[in-house]
Scaffold this active site. Structure first.
Site, PDB file in Angstrom:
ATOM      1  N   HIS A  43      39.709  35.563  30.896  1.00 60.46           N
ATOM      2  CA  HIS A  43      38.785  34.999  29.906  1.00 60.46           C
ATOM      3  C   HIS A  43      38.228  36.113  29.260  1.00 60.46           C
ATOM      4  CE1 HIS A  43      34.975  32.097  30.289  1.00 60.46           C
ATOM      5  NE2 HIS A  43      35.137  32.544  28.992  1.00 60.46           N
ATOM      6  N   ARG A  45      35.396  36.744  27.669  1.00 61.97           N
ATOM      7  CA  ARG A  45      33.910  36.339  27.138  1.00 61.97           C
ATOM      8  C   ARG A  45      33.289  36.785  26.109  1.00 61.97           C
ATOM      9  NH1 ARG A  45      30.833  33.780  31.610  1.00 61.97           N
ATOM     10  NH2 ARG A  45      29.106  34.310  30.480  1.00 61.97           N
TER      11      ARG A  45
HETATM   12  N1  PXP Z   1      40.222  27.885  35.535  1.00 61.93           N
HETATM   13  C1  PXP Z   1      39.010  28.236  34.780  1.00 61.93           C
HETATM   14  C2  PXP Z   1      38.999  27.539  33.321  1.00 61.93           C
HETATM   15  C3  PXP Z   1      38.062  29.132  34.979  1.00 61.93           C
HETATM   16  O1  PXP Z   1      36.963  29.402  34.269  1.00 61.93           O
HETATM   17  C4  PXP Z   1      38.116  29.894  36.266  1.00 61.93           C
HETATM   18  C5  PXP Z   1      37.214  30.941  36.571  1.00 61.93           C
HETATM   19  O2  PXP Z   1      36.935  31.976  35.825  1.00 61.93           O
HETATM   20  C6  PXP Z   1      39.437  29.640  37.024  1.00 61.93           C
HETATM   21  C7  PXP Z   1      40.295  28.612  36.714  1.00 61.93           C
HETATM   22  C8  PXP Z   1      39.519  30.189  38.189  1.00 61.93           C
HETATM   23  O3  PXP Z   1      38.679  30.034  39.386  1.00 61.93           O
HETATM   24  P1  PXP Z   1      38.531  30.921  40.594  1.00 61.93           P
HETATM   25  O4  PXP Z   1      38.207  32.212  40.353  1.00 61.93           O
HETATM   26  O5  PXP Z   1      37.296  30.205  41.255  1.00 61.93           O
HETATM   27  O6  PXP Z   1      39.698  30.618  41.330  1.00 61.93           O
END
Ligand code: PXP
Length: 241
Positions: A43, A45
């Site tokens: 991501h 940001r």
């Molecule tokens: N999918 C998306 C769209 C997310 O924003 C995130 C968190 O960054 C995740 C999956 C993964 O989440 P986690 O880190 O809780 O496994």
């Protein structure tokens, strides 16, 4: 069986804690691939809190599996994606103060804006997924704007107490998955999935991709990333229910 996309943002968060060069999310992506990950998710940001432009540029050249870029719906991010060309873009909401992505993207209510981003990304050859809450209105809106896929936010499922509350949240995701497929959308899920709760989500018919970060990187501290990824894949493929 869904395939696993490993979210490497948390490795970048650790690097940014010292503002140095380690641990390098580029190394993390290679380890995740060696563990069997079929996707690498990151991501970028707008506030560049964890992943940096340099990470995305190098990963575009070094990742050999699906590169999935999570991004806000802004012109600047769409410009970046069209230039770098990840295999897939997942459109997510962004709030400055949030600890992590706290809810799905409200597609209903801003369909014109999302539609414009979807069309520009698709014209650049990028598959577009929308990170949404598992509700009928959001699934319908996602189909209307022409997305290729939806990723259901599983945070409420993950946070629900084991028992009727968790069962109810699972049904919400399963119903939304059925509706999405009927409308021609590919189904993904992610957020808050871990080694205990992943099995039930992985079993949902038609689920094709799970994006998981925090639990895998947390386990990697003790067993190494390659092994942590392998263990998650084993659970997804042969769930212990
Ligand atoms: N999918 C998306 C769209 C997310 O924003 C995130 C968190 O960054 C995740 C999956 C993964 O989440 P986690 O880190 O809780 O496994």
């Amino acid at each position: 069986m869904p395939h696993l996309g490993v979210n490497i943002d948390h490795v970048a968060t650790l690097r940014q804690a010292r503002g140095g060069v380690e641990p390098d999310p580029v190394w993390a992506a290679a380890e995740a691939e060696l563990g069997g990950a079929v996707g690498i998710t990151l991501h970028l940001r707008e506030d560049r809190r964890h992943i940096q432009d340099r990470d995305l540029a190098i990963l575009r050249q070094t990742v050999h599996v699906k590169l999935n870029l999570e991004m806000a719906v802004t012109d600047a991010m769409v410009d970046t994606a069209c230039r770098v060309k990840p295999d897939q873009a997942t459109l997510v909401p962004e709030g400055r103060q949030e600890l992590t992505t706290e809810g799905g993207l409200p597609v209903a209510g801003q369909e014109e804006k999302v539609l414009a981003a979807v069309q520009r990304l698709q014209a650049a050859g990028i598959v577009v997924s929308l990170f949404i809450d598992p509700t009928p209105a959001e699934v319908e809106a996602s189909a209307r704007v022409g997305a290729d896929a939806v990723e259901f936010h599983t945070g409420e499922f993950a946070n629900a107490a084991e028992g009727p509350d968790r069962d109810h949240q699972l049904v919400r995701v399963a119903d939304a998955a059925k509706q999405a497929q009927a409308l021609g959308l590919v189904v993904h899920a992610g957020h808050g999935l871990n080694y205990v709760n992943v099995c039930r989500i992985a079993q949902i018919p038609g689920m094709t991709e799970l994006n998981i970060g925090h639990s895998i990187v947390s386990r990697a501290v003790f067993v190494g990333l390659r092994k942590a990824v392998r263990e998650m894949i084993r659970l997804i493929e042969s769930p212990v229910l």
